[in-house]
Design a protein around this motif. Structure first.
Motif, PDB file in Angstrom:
ATOM      1  N   MET A   1      29.333  -3.249 -39.496  1.00 17.80           N
ATOM      2  CA  MET A   1      30.629  -2.579 -39.658  1.00 17.80           C
ATOM      3  C   MET A   1      31.673  -3.297 -38.824  1.00 17.80           C
ATOM      4  O   MET A   1      31.380  -3.729 -37.714  1.00 17.80           O
ATOM      5  N   ALA A   3      34.826  -3.833 -36.328  1.00 18.17           N
ATOM      6  CA  ALA A   3      35.322  -3.086 -35.177  1.00 18.17           C
ATOM      7  C   ALA A   3      36.636  -2.430 -35.557  1.00 18.17           C
ATOM      8  O   ALA A   3      37.398  -2.955 -36.365  1.00 18.17           O
ATOM      9  N   PHE A   4      36.891  -1.265 -34.998  1.00 21.28           N
ATOM     10  CA  PHE A   4      38.151  -0.573 -35.291  1.00 21.28           C
ATOM     11  C   PHE A   4      38.499   0.314 -34.116  1.00 21.28           C
ATOM     12  O   PHE A   4      37.656   0.611 -33.266  1.00 21.28           O
ATOM     13  N   THR A   5      39.738   0.732 -34.071  1.00 18.62           N
ATOM     14  CA  THR A   5      40.146   1.723 -33.089  1.00 18.62           C
ATOM     15  C   THR A   5      40.123   3.095 -33.745  1.00 18.62           C
ATOM     16  O   THR A   5      40.150   3.212 -34.977  1.00 18.62           O
ATOM     17  N   TYR A   6      40.062   4.125 -32.918  1.00 13.81           N
ATOM     18  CA  TYR A   6      39.794   5.468 -33.420  1.00 13.81           C
ATOM     19  C   TYR A   6      40.707   6.462 -32.726  1.00 13.81           C
ATOM     20  O   TYR A   6      40.923   6.372 -31.517  1.00 13.81           O
ATOM     21  N   ARG A   8      41.979  10.862 -32.986  1.00 13.70           N
ATOM     22  CA  ARG A   8      41.788  12.164 -33.626  1.00 13.70           C
ATOM     23  C   ARG A   8      43.140  12.804 -33.845  1.00 13.70           C
ATOM     24  O   ARG A   8      43.921  12.926 -32.903  1.00 13.70           O
ATOM     25  N   ASP A  50      40.641  10.312 -37.387  1.00 13.32           N
ATOM     26  CA  ASP A  50      39.676  11.386 -37.651  1.00 13.32           C
ATOM     27  C   ASP A  50      40.458  12.677 -37.919  1.00 13.32           C
ATOM     28  O   ASP A  50      41.158  13.180 -37.040  1.00 13.32           O
ATOM     29  N   ARG A  53      39.328  17.717 -37.447  1.00 11.92           N
ATOM     30  CA  ARG A  53      39.699  18.912 -36.673  1.00 11.92           C
ATOM     31  C   ARG A  53      40.924  19.625 -37.217  1.00 11.92           C
ATOM     32  O   ARG A  53      41.434  20.555 -36.591  1.00 11.92           O
TER      33      ARG A  53
ATOM     34  N   THR B  76      37.288  -3.885 -29.732  1.00  6.10           N
ATOM     35  CA  THR B  76      38.209  -2.757 -29.682  1.00  6.10           C
ATOM     36  C   THR B  76      37.856  -1.803 -28.565  1.00  6.10           C
ATOM     37  O   THR B  76      38.443  -0.766 -28.421  1.00  6.10           O
ATOM     38  N   MET B  79      34.665   4.001 -25.866  1.00  9.57           N
ATOM     39  CA  MET B  79      35.284   5.276 -25.531  1.00  9.57           C
ATOM     40  C   MET B  79      34.222   6.197 -24.942  1.00  9.57           C
ATOM     41  O   MET B  79      33.027   6.012 -25.171  1.00  9.57           O
ATOM     42  N   GLU B  95      31.309   2.224 -28.601  1.00  8.21           N
ATOM     43  CA  GLU B  95      32.362   1.844 -29.544  1.00  8.21           C
ATOM     44  C   GLU B  95      32.483   2.931 -30.604  1.00  8.21           C
ATOM     45  O   GLU B  95      31.489   3.577 -30.950  1.00  8.21           O
ATOM     46  N   PRO B  96      33.685   3.106 -31.150  1.00  8.38           N
ATOM     47  CA  PRO B  96      33.846   4.154 -32.171  1.00  8.38           C
ATOM     48  C   PRO B  96      32.992   3.918 -33.416  1.00  8.38           C
ATOM     49  O   PRO B  96      32.690   4.868 -34.137  1.00  8.38           O
ATOM     50  N   ARG B  97      32.585   2.674 -33.646  1.00 13.58           N
ATOM     51  CA  ARG B  97      31.835   2.426 -34.883  1.00 13.58           C
ATOM     52  C   ARG B  97      30.351   2.776 -34.761  1.00 13.58           C
ATOM     53  O   ARG B  97      29.593   2.617 -35.720  1.00 13.58           O
ATOM     54  N   LEU B 140      29.843   9.191 -37.569  1.00  8.16           N
ATOM     55  CA  LEU B 140      30.169   8.459 -36.341  1.00  8.16           C
ATOM     56  C   LEU B 140      29.908   9.395 -35.167  1.00  8.16           C
ATOM     57  O   LEU B 140      30.318  10.561 -35.183  1.00  8.16           O
ATOM     58  N   ALA B 142      31.312   9.467 -32.396  1.00  5.35           N
ATOM     59  CA  ALA B 142      32.579   9.891 -31.792  1.00  5.35           C
ATOM     60  C   ALA B 142      33.154  11.149 -32.435  1.00  5.35           C
ATOM     61  O   ALA B 142      33.915  11.881 -31.814  1.00  5.35           O
ATOM     62  N   CYS B 143      32.783  11.399 -33.693  1.00 11.24           N
ATOM     63  CA  CYS B 143      33.322  12.565 -34.405  1.00 11.24           C
ATOM     64  C   CYS B 143      32.627  13.859 -33.977  1.00 11.24           C
ATOM     65  O   CYS B 143      33.056  14.931 -34.394  1.00 11.24           O
ATOM     66  N   GLU B 145      31.740  15.163 -30.832  1.00  9.48           N
ATOM     67  CA  GLU B 145      31.898  15.795 -29.522  1.00  9.48           C
ATOM     68  C   GLU B 145      32.103  17.287 -29.738  1.00  9.48           C
ATOM     69  O   GLU B 145      32.869  17.696 -30.603  1.00  9.48           O
TER      70      GLU B 145
END
Lengths: 331, 234
Positions: A1, A3-6, A8, A50, A53, B76, B79, B95-97, B140, B142-143, B145
């Motif tokens: 995959m 790399a990316f920033t994330y 919410r 994301d 929520r 990137t 987190m 990493e977020p991925r 993921l 990260a989603c 938590e």
């Protein structure tokens, strides 16, 4: 995959401003298609927002003013399929949702994600194939003969693309004439379902008319007349957990023994849920139990079919699916 | 060239009873014993997809592993993500991925959840999130938590097996055992959903879990029996 920033999003406005600030960003809902596409290298968004929520977008409720039911963009497929408002008023939608994917996937998959899922055409889904106009505009179509095109479209195709839309849910939404509600930076839109998805034409990279800076907020289901009949029929290679070869959602309103209005949407045959309008027009006033009349209407609809080497069977199959689905709706 | 596709010498095989135990229950102690014994070769397991290497990109590779590939060109960053799994809290820097499955297996050593297809098609990675079954390979980390995650390691109540686990043993609901943790997690949820009325309903509602050995008949028998007992969770 990749790399990316994330990030919410805390509310729809936050999601919209992220989309405006980062044109390449993607919204992440259930992720059942997007994460898979990212693993395949088909999608490589530099940023994911994301939206899981945004609880306000997950609601399923009566629309104000007797306008039917509002199905939130983030309502999970499994929640939608078992919600009393859907089960009682739109059973064809519950049937269609439950005929797609698996319980695990439906627990995560969302309304909006279902509308925006990408084709499972193998030439699109695997970047090892060099030719796919949907994935790389101008690179050609690997599925056209002599490609392997058993799962591909027979109606509304173009020389650029013969992919199908994979959704079951959307086939039911097409027959129900749902409305897609969107929110952009400056305006809200109410898009008739039929206009939301596109035929490939010479821009198969565009599946829908949704703009890059727009958010789907809900799908509105119009009120249902009393006594409405409906059915979803799906034909696939195995008994469960497979994409449709051909499917049909049928919604019928009767006047006595005659069809007053009928809406037939087909899955697995086109780049979008295919409204069989020629068949619909031919069936008004007919008895829905008159199998010869239904068969004739199906013949009319499929007269324009353009099959390829491996999917010729879909032409006859689509006719039989129409006949069986209408029959089941009034059985 | 794929760095993980190198030829590896055959692993020493645990005896049958021990393997059943490991694969059915994902018991951390049993599993750790097994992993320790086979560490030299397990680190180079042929089937681990390339994605797994990202999950542990910032930790040093195990001594016996093949050379790690260069880190990705686009960095990137990581987190802080805190996951709640089987009633315990796990702070992570990832990493977020990183998928939930990779976080479980590669970072937390909760290797009961299995990586089969890694595309949401086989169900071997099924875990429960807030009581609902999901494919952890398409989630993921990260989603999630704030969510309550239950893996096969958390299905039993201490030493007391969950009725579904006990029924899988009684009915021999597996052969190779690789799909079993996912089958059991999925079955626990399937029963809780009320979708275990009869064989026909199970065929449909367990269709997200593929068993390449074809143990379906025994799996269905196990679920039907467990359905009528009081489950420890969910």
């Amino acid at each position: 995959m990749n790399a990316f920033t994330y990030s919410r999003a805390a509310d729809p406005a936050g999601a919209l401003s992220e989309l405006s600030a980062r044109p390449q960003a993607k919204l992440l809902g259930g992720g059942t298609n997007l994460i898979d596409l990212m693993k395949m290298g088909v999608e490589e968004p530099p940023h994911l927002v994301d939206v899981n929520r945004l609880a306000a977008l997950a609601r399923i409720e009566e629309a104000p003013g007797g306008k039917g039911v509002t199905l939130g963009a983030l309502a999970r497929n499994s929640d939608a399929a078992q919600h009393p408002l859907i089960v009682q008023r739109y059973p064809v939608l519950a049937q269609a949702i439950l005929s797609g994917a698996s319980p695990q996937l439906r627990n995560r998959a969302t309304t909006a994600g279902n509308l925006l899922q990408r084709t499972r055409c193998p030439y699109f889904y695997d970047p090892a194939f060099p030719s796919c106009n949907k994935r790389r505009p101008g690179s050609g179509c690997g599925a056209l003969d002599p490609g392997y095109n058993r799962m591909h479209a027979i109606l509304g195709t173009s020389p650029a693309c013969i992919a199908t839309h994979p959704s079951d849910m959307c086939v039911a939404l097409a027959a129900l004439e749902a409305i897609v509600l969107t929110q952009g930076p400056t305006e809200q839109r109410a898009i008739p379902f039929e206009e939301f998805h596109r035929l490939p034409g010479d821009q198969p990279e565009l599946d829908t008319i949704l703009r890059a800076d727009e958010l789907i907020t809900a799908v509105q289901l119009p009120p249902q007349p009393a006594g409405r009949r409906s059915h979803y029929l799906k034909v696939r290679d195995r008994a469960s957990y497979a994409f449709a070869l051909v499917s049909a959602a049928v919604v019928i309103d009767l006047e006595g023994d005659a069809i007053k209005t009928i809406r037939i949407a087909l899955g697995g045959v086109a780049h979008k849920p295919w409204r069989a309008k020629k068949a619909e027009a031919a069936l008004v006033g007919k008895n829905p139990r008159d199998e010869a009349a239904i068969r004739a209407a199906a013949e009319l609809e499929l007269a324009d079919a353009k099959p390829h080497e491996h999917n010729k069977f879909k032409v006859e199959l689509a006719k039989r699916v129409i006949v069986r689905a209408v029959g089941n709706a009034v059985a | 060239m794929h760095p993980l596709r190198e030829e590896v010498p055959p692993s020493p095989q645990p005896n049958g009873d021990e393997l059943d135990e490991i694969l059915t229950f994902g018991d951390p102690l049993t599993r750790r014993r097994f992993l320790h014994r086979t560490a030299l070769t397990a680190a180079a397991v042929v089937a681990v997809p390339a994605l797994a290497r990202h999950a542990s990109a910032e930790s040093p590779p195990p001594a016996a592993a093949p050379a790690s590939p260069a880190p990705p060109a686009v960095e990137t960053g990581t987190m802080d993500v805190t996951l709640s799994i089987n009633g315990r809290t796990y702070p992570l820097k990832i990493e977020p991925r990183v998928t939930l499955l990779d976080a479980l297996r590669e970072r937390l050593r909760l290797t009961g959840s299995k990586k089969g297809c890694d595309h949401g098609q086989c169900g071997a990675c099924t875990v429960l999130i807030n009581g609902q079954r999901v494919n952890s390979c398409l989630a993921l980390a990260a989603c999630h938590e704030g969510d309550e995650i239950t893996t096969i390691e958390g299905i039993a109540k201490g030493e007391e097996l969950h009725p579904v686990q006990a029924a899988f043993i009684k009915h021999d609901g597996f052969q190779c055992g690789y799909c079993t943790p996912g089958q059991i997690c999925s079955a626990v949820a399937c029963i809780a959903e009320g979708h275990a009325k009869d064989e026909a309903e199970l065929r449909e509602w367990m269709s997200g879990n593929i068993c390449r050995c074809g143990a379906y008949t025994n799996i269905r028998a196990a679920i039907l029996e467990a359905r009528d007992q009081k489950p420890a969770i969910a």
